[in-house]
Design an enzyme around this catalytic site. Structure first.
Site, short mmCIF file in Angstrom:
data_model
loop_
_atom_site.label_atom_id
_atom_site.label_comp_id
_atom_site.label_asym_id
_atom_site.label_seq_id
_atom_site.Cartn_x
_atom_site.Cartn_y
_atom_site.Cartn_z
CG ASP A 115 -2.02 -0.98 1.14
OD1 ASP A 115 -2.40 -1.29 0.00
OD2 ASP A 115 -2.49 -1.45 2.18
CG ASP A 153 0.59 0.12 8.53
OD1 ASP A 153 1.44 0.56 9.35
OD2 ASP A 153 -0.53 -0.32 8.84
#
Ligand code: 0R9
Length: 644
Positions: free
Chosen positions: A502, A506
């Site tokens: 992504d 994170d």
């Protein structure tokens, strides 16, 4: 060829040079060794342009004793020194201090380089601590000095008894900009020699003061001589006497094509292509046109004379095996693309080249049947060899496949190809993203490995711990090449290992952990250039029935701004992807997976002790600057130094 005479009004003025110093990579491709040398190619190309257009015959290049400064001079007309009518400064100064200021030449007459080249001498000036321009023209010698793009003297007339004309540029690249400012004399020598092959009338003298050597290049035989030189340096034998030479002076829109071909015993194809005398290392549409034409001309010849054995399937590769060729296309406004802008992108060039070449080559073969038959014999040989080796490879592969497959992790959606050079593996975060990726992939060449649990930080862990980590051990199993000192690259199952995470903090974190792992335990994969980062978009922007993809906030802002500039009341819809899992498989495919459309960052280790991607990791790090990312990158390299 006659160029239009210049007048001050022909100069279009755009902007100052701050953008060049702020983002040098945008102008010269990077600030490493290629970027540094780009400065020189730029100046040399300007001099060669003057020669190509028939005004200069000699170019002198001197690499000075320090190895960090260069003088280039030509005996052309000299850059104009008269005052620009509206800007009220000498044209020379304007050319060297403003971006995109170039002669608005009558295109059909004056072919300039264009592309990444042709960005202009001002870019070189902006990135040089020091530049001195000397022009001999109109009976006088004129001189002006610059530092980092700014004039530090006015244009001065230093002599008024000059009979000759020409331009001399001295420059010293800025050590604040470049990682290293030391030029490579060998590289320069090679490039300069090629320029003289491409321009038979041109004489270049190169003085390398760092090695006290002097070289003089002039190759009146032009590209034919170049071909001879290439074949000699490849150490192969031609399979027919005369090379095929084509010089088409007047193609459409003032384009000009020169090419020369000879089939040899080489087991590969060696095509050197150029646009306006500038190397297109990554080929492009002109090279495609060349390949199309060779294929169809030889095929037509074989068909007409019924030369093919029955049941032998001949592929395009068989026809081109052993070809050594030089293709040089001159055209107006070439468009380049690719990371280093070394690929021609003008769609018309394909038909232009293939149209010009196909007919002539076929005619030539018909007129020289002994050459034609020698070539066809070569083609048949190569087709037979290929069939034989393919049959052998398939049986070996079948055997090895069984044993390989046994050890693969269950979550891996493997590709059907067993040829590592065409196979890719996407390491994807999370099952839902993995699902989208599986549906959007090309099953033949793209494998998907979803990671579910936590990725271990390999930085602090032992090999045993690493192998106990389920996610990392899945990666190792899928790659098939072993790990650490047992690493065997010949067993690697994919030549592109692509991390697809992504576009958020994170995602960066996991990327960091994986890169750290690769760096410590699978370093050879990085060194060989097999490791890549995918760049999934973070936003989808819809306006006026069109869809745009943005990699980050800046990117999105730029798109929105542009749309609004074109139409103030435009209705714009935006969607931010929370994660890859939210993306439709088709979207993921077209933005991130499809080799034709995606942009990958290749991970590499720069000369300094930093882990960087080739395209500039600063771009990536600057984007969503997670300090952690930077830290690990740096940290990884410190550990490396300790290890050594
Ligand atoms: C040492 C490297 N040589 C150069 O950089 C170089 C640029 C250049 C040039 C012209 C002639 N020689 C050159 N050498 C030129 C002259 C004229 C018209 N076009 C080009 C003329 O006399 O009418 N220029 C390249 C750009 C420009 N000049 C211009 F934009 F200033 F015109």
């Amino acid at each position: 060829m006659v160029a239009k005479t210049y007048t001050g009004e022909d100069i279009q003025v755009l902007e100052g040079l701050e953008p060049v110093r702020r983002r040098p990579g945008m102008f010269i491709g990077g600030t490493g060794k290629p970027g540094l040398h780009h400065l020189l190619w730029e100046i040399v190309d300007n001099a060669v342009d003057e020669a190509t257009n028939g005004y200069a015959t000699n170019i002198d290049v001197t690499l000075h004793k320090d190895g960090e400064s260069i003088t280039v001079s030509d005996n052309g007309r000299g850059i104009p020194v008269d005052k620009h009518p509206t800007k009220k400064i000498p044209t020379l100064e304007l050319i060297l201090t403003t971006l995109h200021a170039g002669g608005k030449f009558d295109n059909s007459n004056y072919i300039t380089s264009g592309g990444l080249h042709g960005v202009g001498a001002s870019v070189v000036n902006a990135l040089s601590e020091e530049m001195i321009a000397i022009v001999k023209r109109d009976g006088g010698t004129f001189e002006q000095r610059f530092a980092r793009g700014f004039p530090i003297t006015k244009l001065k007339k230093t002599s008024s008894k000059t009979r000759r004309t020409g331009t001399t540029i001295f420059f010293r690249p800025d050590h604040e900009i470049f990682n290293s400012t030391t030029f490579d004399g060998e590289w320069i020598r090679e490039l300069l020699e090629v320029k003289t092959f491409l321009n038979g009338d041109l004489r270049i003298v190169f003085r390398d003061e760092t090695s006290d050597s002097k070289y003089e290049f002039q190759h009146e035989g032009g590209i034919s001589e170049y071909l001879e030189h290439l074949i000699k340096s490849l150490g192969v034998r031609p399979i027919h006497e005369q090379p095929f030479l084509l010089c088409q002076e007047k193609l459409q829109d003032g384009s000009r094509l020169e090419l020369v071909i000879q089939w040899t015993e080489a087991t590969q194809e060696h095509v050197k292509s150029y646009v306006n005398g500038i190397a297109t290392e990554d080929g492009g549409t002109h090279e495609q046109g060349f390949r199309d034409a060779v294929r169809s001309a030889v095929r037509a010849y074989m068909d007409t004379h019924d030369l093919l054995p029955k049941n032998l399937e001949v592929a395009a590769d068989d026809i081109r095996e052993g070809i050594v060729a030089v293709v040089n296309l001159y055209m107006v406004e070439p468009q380049f693309q690719g990371q280093t802008k070394e690929k021609l992108n003008n769609p018309d060039a394909r038909a232009l080249v293939s149209g010009a070449l196909r007919i002539e080559l076929e005619k030539y073969l018909n007129k020289h049947p002994s050459t034609g038959e020698a070539i066809v014999t070569r083609v048949i040989q190569s087709a037979r060899a290929r069939h034989a080796s393919r049959a052998a490879a398939t049986s070996v592969r079948r055997k090895s496949q069984v044993s390989h497959r046994l050890n693969l992790p269950g979550k891996l959606a493997d590709c059907s190809s067993t040829d590592p050079s065409e196979s890719e593996i996407f390491i994807v975060e999370g099952d839902s993203a993995g699902g989208s990726a599986k549906q959007g992939r090309d099953r033949k060449t793209q494998a998907i490995l979803p990671l579910r649990g936590k990725v271990l930080n390999a930085e602090q862990a032992t090999l045993k711990k690493v192998m106990e980590n389920k996610e990392l051990s899945h990666v190792v199993q899928a790659l098939g090449c072993g790990i650490g000192e047992h690493l065997d690259l010949s067993k690697l199952r994919y030549h592109k290992v692509i991390l697809l995470m992504d576009a958020d903090a994170d995602g960066h974190h996991i990327t960091t952990l994986l890169l750290t792992f690769f760096y410590r335990y699978l370093r050879a994969l990085i060194d060989e250039g097999y490791v890549y980062l995918a760049q999934p978009p973070l936003y989808r922007v819809d306006a006026a029935k069109k869809t745009y993809w943005a990699l980050d906030d800046d990117d999105r802002d730029a798109i929105v701004k542009k749309l609004q500039k074109a139409n103030r009341n435009i209705k714009i819809e935006q969607q931010r992807f929370k994660g890859l899992g939210e993306m439709m498989p088709a979207t993921l495919k077209s933005t991130t997976l499809d080799p034709e459309k995606r942009r990958l960052l290749r991970v590499s280790i720069a000369h300094e002790d930093k882990l960087v991607t080739e395209k500039t990791i600063s771009e990536l790090m600057g984007k969503d600057a997670s300090a952690r990312f930077k830290f690990i990158m740096k940290h990884a390299s410190e550990v490396d130094e300790l290890d050594v």
